[in-house]
Design a protein around this motif. Structure first.
Motif, mmCIF file in Angstrom:
data_model
loop_
_atom_site.group_PDB
_atom_site.id
_atom_site.type_symbol
_atom_site.label_atom_id
_atom_site.label_comp_id
_atom_site.label_asym_id
_atom_site.label_seq_id
_atom_site.Cartn_x
_atom_site.Cartn_y
_atom_site.Cartn_z
ATOM 1 N N CYS B 74 41.596 -24.869 -39.470
ATOM 2 C CA CYS B 74 40.732 -25.983 -39.113
ATOM 3 C C CYS B 74 40.719 -26.087 -37.589
ATOM 4 N N PHE B 75 39.532 -26.316 -37.027
ATOM 5 C CA PHE B 75 39.380 -26.374 -35.584
ATOM 6 C C PHE B 75 38.871 -27.739 -35.149
ATOM 7 N N LEU B 76 39.330 -28.145 -33.995
ATOM 8 C CA LEU B 76 38.823 -29.366 -33.355
ATOM 9 C C LEU B 76 38.078 -28.935 -32.105
ATOM 10 N N ASP B 77 36.801 -29.268 -32.043
ATOM 11 C CA ASP B 77 35.984 -28.945 -30.881
ATOM 12 C C ASP B 77 35.678 -30.230 -30.120
ATOM 13 N N ILE B 78 35.964 -30.189 -28.827
ATOM 14 C CA ILE B 78 35.575 -31.298 -27.961
ATOM 15 C C ILE B 78 34.471 -30.779 -27.058
ATOM 16 N N ARG B 79 33.288 -31.280 -27.247
ATOM 17 C CA ARG B 79 32.100 -30.666 -26.621
ATOM 18 C C ARG B 79 32.072 -30.874 -25.119
ATOM 19 N N SER B 80 32.415 -32.035 -24.652
ATOM 20 C CA SER B 80 32.374 -32.345 -23.224
ATOM 21 C C SER B 80 33.540 -33.285 -22.921
ATOM 22 N N PRO B 81 34.720 -32.700 -22.735
ATOM 23 C CA PRO B 81 35.912 -33.549 -22.561
ATOM 24 C C PRO B 81 35.814 -34.454 -21.347
ATOM 25 N N GLY B 82 36.190 -35.704 -21.558
ATOM 26 C CA GLY B 82 36.317 -36.633 -20.445
ATOM 27 C C GLY B 82 37.783 -36.908 -20.173
ATOM 28 N N LEU B 83 38.043 -37.594 -19.076
ATOM 29 C CA LEU B 83 39.437 -37.880 -18.714
ATOM 30 C C LEU B 83 40.128 -38.693 -19.809
ATOM 31 N N GLY B 84 39.362 -39.506 -20.487
ATOM 32 C CA GLY B 84 39.911 -40.345 -21.554
ATOM 33 C C GLY B 84 40.281 -39.585 -22.811
ATOM 34 N N ALA B 86 42.237 -36.954 -22.760
ATOM 35 C CA ALA B 86 43.573 -36.389 -22.587
ATOM 36 C C ALA B 86 44.531 -37.082 -23.550
ATOM 37 N N ALA B 87 45.181 -36.296 -24.367
ATOM 38 C CA ALA B 87 46.017 -36.859 -25.436
ATOM 39 C C ALA B 87 46.758 -35.739 -26.129
ATOM 40 N N MET B 88 47.614 -36.121 -27.068
ATOM 41 C CA MET B 88 48.201 -35.174 -28.006
ATOM 42 C C MET B 88 47.303 -35.172 -29.245
ATOM 43 N N TYR B 89 46.952 -33.983 -29.704
ATOM 44 C CA TYR B 89 46.143 -33.866 -30.911
ATOM 45 C C TYR B 89 47.004 -33.276 -32.023
ATOM 46 N N LEU B 90 47.100 -34.031 -33.089
ATOM 47 C CA LEU B 90 47.952 -33.652 -34.216
ATOM 48 C C LEU B 90 47.108 -33.204 -35.392
ATOM 49 N N CYS B 91 47.493 -32.089 -35.955
ATOM 50 C CA CYS B 91 46.889 -31.618 -37.198
ATOM 51 C C CYS B 91 47.871 -31.917 -38.323
ATOM 52 N N ALA B 92 47.351 -32.301 -39.467
ATOM 53 C CA ALA B 92 48.205 -32.570 -40.623
ATOM 54 C C ALA B 92 47.512 -32.080 -41.881
ATOM 55 N N THR B 93 48.304 -31.880 -42.927
ATOM 56 C CA THR B 93 47.745 -31.472 -44.213
ATOM 57 C C THR B 93 48.355 -32.314 -45.324
ATOM 58 N N SER B 94 47.647 -32.390 -46.430
ATOM 59 C CA SER B 94 48.225 -32.938 -47.658
ATOM 60 C C SER B 94 47.672 -32.139 -48.822
ATOM 61 N N LEU B 95 48.440 -32.137 -49.904
ATOM 62 C CA LEU B 95 48.057 -31.299 -51.038
ATOM 63 C C LEU B 95 46.706 -31.713 -51.598
ATOM 64 N N ASN B 96 46.558 -33.002 -51.827
ATOM 65 C CA ASN B 96 45.331 -33.510 -52.406
ATOM 66 C C ASN B 96 44.866 -34.754 -51.682
ATOM 67 N N ARG B 97 43.668 -35.169 -52.031
ATOM 68 C CA ARG B 97 43.126 -36.404 -51.475
ATOM 69 C C ARG B 97 43.491 -37.511 -52.443
ATOM 70 N N GLY B 98 44.732 -37.931 -52.384
ATOM 71 C CA GLY B 98 45.208 -38.925 -53.342
ATOM 72 C C GLY B 98 45.386 -40.286 -52.734
ATOM 73 N N PRO B 108 53.039 -29.397 -34.775
ATOM 74 C CA PRO B 108 53.744 -29.868 -33.581
ATOM 75 C C PRO B 108 52.832 -30.516 -32.546
ATOM 76 N N GLY B 109 51.518 -30.363 -32.712
ATOM 77 C CA GLY B 109 50.583 -30.980 -31.791
ATOM 78 C C GLY B 109 50.169 -30.069 -30.652
ATOM 79 N N THR B 110 48.997 -30.366 -30.114
ATOM 80 C CA THR B 110 48.513 -29.726 -28.886
ATOM 81 C C THR B 110 48.290 -30.823 -27.860
ATOM 82 N N ARG B 111 48.945 -30.678 -26.730
ATOM 83 C CA ARG B 111 48.749 -31.667 -25.656
ATOM 84 C C ARG B 111 47.603 -31.189 -24.771
ATOM 85 N N LEU B 112 46.571 -31.998 -24.682
ATOM 86 C CA LEU B 112 45.378 -31.658 -23.905
ATOM 87 C C LEU B 112 45.385 -32.425 -22.589
ATOM 88 N N LEU B 113 45.200 -31.672 -21.521
ATOM 89 C CA LEU B 113 45.082 -32.255 -20.188
ATOM 90 C C LEU B 113 43.686 -31.960 -19.678
#
Lengths: 113, 115
Positions: B74-84, B86-98, B108-113
């Motif tokens: 799964c990918f996260l695309d930020i089309r035109s990043p602004g200064l705001g 900047a954050a940690m982006y966390l990916c998570a999964t679960s078995l089902n939509r329960g 572990p997250g991706t820290r975006l600057l």
């Protein structure tokens, strides 16, 4: 709407002692679940313990236990015999009918040797 | 060990320059989530996929998009990043939509600057 409040931004405890982290929440749902997640420094968030709201018995997982007070909408986490590896950010979260988890702002716990 | 992997762990981009964050999982879970976590704030859900079904949160800015080409990625695309952004982006999964009863497993997250 659901909200989660963690009123202790930071806490400190001596190794081997017991510490309690507070969490209060608000939800309009009848069937919901409560979670405590732990996020160690530079590592991924992992589940510590979960509680199903319809169960009155407090959940326990080894040294971790909760005090679930449904009427007061309180869900505190007790860590017994604290270890250095317990140093982390702890997040309280509530989940309901949707797939969404609502997190609190976290409590940074430091275990001192 | 089955896990959720995020690459890169740190990403630096320039203001307005598109950036893509990556998440993969070996858990074979049906649901994948993206959260944004700003400093000293709670993680905030941006969107999630249940299999190929995309579910956007109402307050997620249009600047944020996601793709899930297969079960594992799964990918996260930020089309035109602004200064705001900047954050940690966390990916998570679960078995089902329960609903809220499903335990979520986090990367572990991706820290975006953003410069």
């Amino acid at each position: 709407a659901q909200t989660v409040t963690q009123s202790q931004p930071e806490m400190s405890v001596q190794e081997a002692e017991t510490v309690t982290l507070s969490c209060t929440y608000d939800t309009s749902e009848n069937n919901y679940y409560l979670f405590w997640y732990k996020q160690p420094p530079s590592r991924q968030m992992i589940l510590v313990i979960r509680q199903e709201a319809y169960k009155q018995q407090n959940a326990t997982e080894n040294r971790f236990s909760v005090n679930f007070q449904k009427a007061a909408k309180s869900f505190s986490l007790k860590i017994s015999d604290s270890q250095l590896g317990d140093t982390a950010m702890y997040f309280c979260a509530v989940g309901g009918a949707t797939n969404k988890l609502i997190f609190g702002t976290g409590t940074l716990l430091a275990v001192q040797p | 060990d089955a896990m959720v992997i995020q690459n890169p762990r740190y990403q630096v981009t320039q203001f307005g320059k598109p950036v893509t964050l990556s998440c993969s999982q070996t858990l074979n879970h049906n649901v994948m989530y993206w959260y944004q976590q700003k400093s000293s704030q709670a993680p905030k859900l941006l969107f999630h996929y249940y299999d190929k079904d995309f579910n956007n949160e109402a307050d997620t800015p249009d600047n944020f998009q996601s793709r899930r080409p297969n079960t594992s990625f799964c990918f996260l695309d930020i089309r035109s990043p602004g200064l705001g952004d900047a954050a940690m982006y966390l990916c998570a999964t679960s078995l089902n939509r329960g609903g809220g009863r499903e335990t979520q497993y986090f990367g572990p997250g991706t820290r975006l600057l953003v410069l």
